[in-house]
Design a protein around this motif. Structure first.
Motif, PDB file in Angstrom:
ATOM      1  N   TYR A   1     -18.250 -22.955 -55.706  1.00 42.91           N
ATOM      2  CA  TYR A   1     -18.288 -21.858 -54.741  1.00 42.91           C
ATOM      3  C   TYR A   1     -19.509 -20.960 -54.949  1.00 42.91           C
ATOM      4  O   TYR A   1     -20.071 -20.446 -53.978  1.00 42.91           O
ATOM      5  CB  TYR A   1     -17.018 -21.008 -54.856  1.00 42.91           C
TER       6      TYR A   1
ATOM      7  N   LEU B   1     -23.323 -20.917 -53.157  1.00 45.51           N
ATOM      8  CA  LEU B   1     -23.155 -20.642 -51.736  1.00 45.51           C
ATOM      9  C   LEU B   1     -24.447 -20.895 -50.961  1.00 45.51           C
ATOM     10  O   LEU B   1     -24.424 -21.489 -49.869  1.00 45.51           O
ATOM     11  CB  LEU B   1     -22.712 -19.183 -51.563  1.00 45.51           C
TER      12      LEU B   1
ATOM     13  N   TYR C   1     -24.818 -23.822 -48.070  1.00 46.30           N
ATOM     14  CA  TYR C   1     -25.092 -23.426 -46.681  1.00 46.30           C
ATOM     15  C   TYR C   1     -26.579 -23.156 -46.507  1.00 46.30           C
ATOM     16  O   TYR C   1     -26.994 -22.142 -45.956  1.00 46.30           O
ATOM     17  CB  TYR C   1     -24.249 -22.200 -46.310  1.00 46.30           C
TER      18      TYR C   1
ATOM     19  N   ARG D   1     -22.289 -10.447 -48.497  1.00 42.27           N
ATOM     20  CA  ARG D   1     -22.926 -11.615 -49.106  1.00 42.27           C
ATOM     21  C   ARG D   1     -24.167 -11.205 -49.878  1.00 42.27           C
ATOM     22  O   ARG D   1     -24.394 -11.684 -51.002  1.00 42.27           O
ATOM     23  CB  ARG D   1     -23.301 -12.642 -48.029  1.00 42.27           C
TER      24      ARG D   1
ATOM     25  N   LEU E   1     -15.979 -14.277 -52.763  1.00 37.69           N
ATOM     26  CA  LEU E   1     -16.748 -15.514 -52.649  1.00 37.69           C
ATOM     27  C   LEU E   1     -16.000 -16.542 -51.807  1.00 37.69           C
ATOM     28  O   LEU E   1     -16.589 -17.238 -50.976  1.00 37.69           O
ATOM     29  CB  LEU E   1     -17.038 -16.055 -54.052  1.00 37.69           C
TER      30      LEU E   1
ATOM     31  N   ASP F   1     -17.297 -18.142 -48.200  1.00 35.91           N
ATOM     32  CA  ASP F   1     -17.368 -19.586 -47.984  1.00 35.91           C
ATOM     33  C   ASP F   1     -16.615 -19.975 -46.709  1.00 35.91           C
ATOM     34  O   ASP F   1     -17.116 -20.766 -45.902  1.00 35.91           O
ATOM     35  CB  ASP F   1     -16.784 -20.318 -49.196  1.00 35.91           C
TER      36      ASP F   1
END
Length: 337
Positions: A144, A147, A151, A183, A283, A287
């Motif tokens: 995770y 990130l 992405y 974020r 987090l 996600d």
């Protein structure tokens, strides 16, 4: 769908009297209960990918748990006529057949079931810690905390461009901007978080991926997202699920505390891990938010789905931040070594 089911079931040694019953399906997969004179089975058709490596890893983890006598029920993959547990239809769609596990989904409103889910998560964490690094298998899903890598290309500008292209209402745009700001703040902590203890985790453990008989959780389902990640992500993923719009402040806190006590009864975490749990909960929400942005961009969902996910992510992130001190103290008391 009937033709696909017949093609897939035809690859197993099941009696010809089988019939398909619609089961609970998620956003990623289609599920059918297969009833026949040999008993009940569950057919899972993977809709979100055609990557046999992901399914192979899922089955290897399940077979490890079954082989080592894990005390809770987990899906037991059935071998097809080719001696494989992965079945492919003529369009390349992947499917697996599992033996049916009795039980109902636990309710987040039932605190005894919530605490039992916490215990189940702790038991699973302890069992997966013993899962050796499989030399022939590489985890397909990133941790995770990676990130940005998971992405890649989804900068703030790209996310906002998608929102404007989809002509989202002003309320949704405000939520998306708040999530993106969260974020940015969390990215400053990811290097430190990445140094916490790692192990294999389920990766998507929550009430919808468990079964209960009475007040006790007796089984865990859906190991598709199993990967090597921070071991503290396992409870973080589950606890986010208790922060729902239809629950009061007191109900949210009580459910999180009962889950944490259940987890801590079976598995203790380091002080630095429990201190990180609020950030790990954020987090998880980031996600999920980005996952649904990708789905919208690929035409898999209507824009209303991402709108709801953005509003929910914004609400959960704000709630966790407002209760950060309370959560920190709670996790230290209930889960720390």
């Amino acid at each position: 769908m009937d033709r696909t089911l017949a093609e897939l079931i035809g690859q197993y040694d099941l009696p010809s009297d089988w019939r398909a019953i619609q089961g609970p399906s998620g956003m990623n997969n289609t599920t059918r209960i297969i009833a026949c004179s040999d008993g009940q089975f569950v057919l899972r058709i993977y809709n979100n990918h055609q990557n046999a490596k992901i399914v192979k890893l899922e089955h290897e983890v399940l077979q490890f748990l079954l082989r080592t006598g894990f005390s809770l029920k987990v899906p037991d993959p059935v071998t097809n006529r080719n001696g494989d547990t992965i079945t492919v239809d003529s369009n390349g769609k992947l499917a697996s057949l599992f033996r049916y596990i009795e039980g109902e989904r636990p309710s987040v409103a039932d605190l005894e079931q919530v605490e039992s889910l916490g215990r189940a998560a702790g038991m699973l964490s302890g069992a997966l810690e013993k899962l050796p690094a499989m030399e022939q298998t590489v985890a397909e899903y990133r941790p995770y905390y990676e990130l940005a890598q998971a992405y890649e290309g989804w900068s703030d500008e790209a996310v906002l461009a998608l929102a404007y292209q989809a002509e989202l209402p002003e309320e949704a745009l405000i939520s998306i901007s708040c999530v993106l700001a969260a974020r940015k703040q969390l990215q400053l902590k990811l290097t430190t978080l990445s140094r916490l203890p790692h192990q294999w985790i389920h990766g998507d453990l929550n009430a919808s991926n468990a079964v209960a008989i009475g007040r006790r959780v007796t089984g865990i389902l859906d190991f598709e997202f199993c990967t090597i990640d921070l071991r503290a992500m396992e409870p973080a993923v589950a606890m986010v699920d208790f922060i729902r719009g239809d629950r009061t402040e007191a109900q949210r806190i009580e459910a999180i505390e009962r889950f944490a006590r259940g987890f801590g009864h079976e598995r203790r975490l380091g002080v630095d891990e429990t201190a990180a749990l609020p950030d790990l909960m954020l987090l998880r929400m980031l996600d999920v938010f980005l996952h649904f942005a990708v789905r919208l961009s690929e035409g898999l969902d209507d824009s209303t789905v991402w709108i709801e996910q953005a509003k929910h992510a914004d609400a959960v992130i704000g709630w966790v931040d407002r209760h950060r001190v309370q959560l920190h103290d709670m996790f230290r008391e209930t889960m720390s070594e």
